[in-house]
Write a protein that holds these residues in place. Structure first.
Motif, PDB file in Angstrom:
ATOM      1  N   THR A 102      39.796  74.385  31.568  1.00  0.00           N
ATOM      2  CA  THR A 102      40.761  73.447  30.987  1.00  0.00           C
ATOM      3  C   THR A 102      41.072  72.332  31.970  1.00  0.00           C
ATOM      4  N   TRP A 103      41.253  72.691  33.247  1.00  0.00           N
ATOM      5  CA  TRP A 103      41.511  71.675  34.268  1.00  0.00           C
ATOM      6  C   TRP A 103      40.360  70.669  34.326  1.00  0.00           C
ATOM      7  N   SER A 104      39.141  71.153  34.303  1.00  0.00           N
ATOM      8  CA  SER A 104      37.984  70.250  34.331  1.00  0.00           C
ATOM      9  C   SER A 104      37.978  69.328  33.116  1.00  0.00           C
ATOM     10  N   LEU A 138      46.044  64.929  37.595  1.00  0.00           N
ATOM     11  CA  LEU A 138      44.976  65.927  37.685  1.00  0.00           C
ATOM     12  C   LEU A 138      45.173  66.815  38.915  1.00  0.00           C
ATOM     13  N   ALA A 170      48.052  69.140  38.140  1.00  0.00           N
ATOM     14  CA  ALA A 170      47.624  70.223  37.242  1.00  0.00           C
ATOM     15  C   ALA A 170      46.810  71.262  38.011  1.00  0.00           C
ATOM     16  N   GLY A 171      45.936  70.803  38.894  1.00  0.00           N
ATOM     17  CA  GLY A 171      45.156  71.731  39.716  1.00  0.00           C
ATOM     18  C   GLY A 171      46.032  72.527  40.665  1.00  0.00           C
ATOM     19  N   ILE A 228      47.530  75.309  38.758  1.00  0.00           N
ATOM     20  CA  ILE A 228      46.575  76.375  38.477  1.00  0.00           C
ATOM     21  C   ILE A 228      46.373  77.268  39.702  1.00  0.00           C
ATOM     22  N   ILE A 254      37.642  77.214  40.051  1.00  0.00           N
ATOM     23  CA  ILE A 254      37.748  75.754  39.866  1.00  0.00           C
ATOM     24  C   ILE A 254      36.402  75.109  40.198  1.00  0.00           C
TER      25      ILE A 254
END
Length: 184
Positions: free
Chosen positions: A7-9, A20, A23-24, A27, A40
């Motif tokens: 989802t992050w990608s 971004l 968000a990472g 995670i 990741i």
């Protein structure tokens, strides 16, 4: 459904670099990690050269574990882009009382701490009392605590942090170039 790392990608096609990275950080962050750095990296590899790949490669080196909030990420990026050393996110500090305290953004060598006070601190009496005790303990051990909120101007955050670090012996070594961290 996709994994948090995948989802992050995928978010790289719609988010700007700072979002971004934030968000990472979530995670990999607190209160518990949703993915490992290896997951990741695998998701990035599977993403391949598709749209957003450049953003992923730009953001990835700047992801940090132990981050609680998006605002902490933004403050960390602001500080580093201003040429200050990178703080340790949510580092544990052993106090002379034997208790431990966690600081939002810790400059351990200089004994400086940036604390981001979100609005939840206004409404949670228990959290407020815990924070008061923790900040008093840190002051007793001569930590310099800089408290910031959403309304603190970025220039003030940088100026206060720079002044505190210099006052505590930072001599300007290891200043990263502005282009080393992707910009908004």
């Amino acid at each position: 459904m996709t994994s948090p790392a995948v989802t992050w990608s995928a978010l790289a096609t719609v988010l700007e670099i700072d979002d971004l990275i934030a968000a990472g950080d979530r995670i990999l962050g607190l209160p518990r990690a949703l993915a490992t750095p290896d997951e990741i990296d695998r998701a990035m590899s599977e993403h391949g050269p598709r749209r957003g790949a450049v953003r992923l490669r730009t953001a990835r080196p700047h992801l940090r574990a132990n981050v609680y909030s998006r605002r902490e990420t933004f403050v960390r990026l602001l500080i580093v882009r201003a040429g200050l050393p990178e703080p340790e996110p949510n580092g544990w500090i052993l106090l002379s009382s034997g208790r431990r305290a966690r600081g939002d953004l810790v400059f351990r060598r200089e004994g400086v701490l940036l604390e981001y006070d979100g609005e939840q601190h206004l409404f949670d009496a228990s959290q407020w009392a815990t924070d008061v005790d923790r900040l008093n303990d840190l002051a007793q051990d001569e930590w310099r605590v800089i408290r910031i909120t959403r309304r603190t101007p970025p220039a003030e955050v940088v100026a206060r942090t720079r002044r505190a670090l210099v006052d505590r012996g930072w001599n300007g070594e290891a200043i990263p170039r502005e282009d080393e961290i992707g910009r908004r």
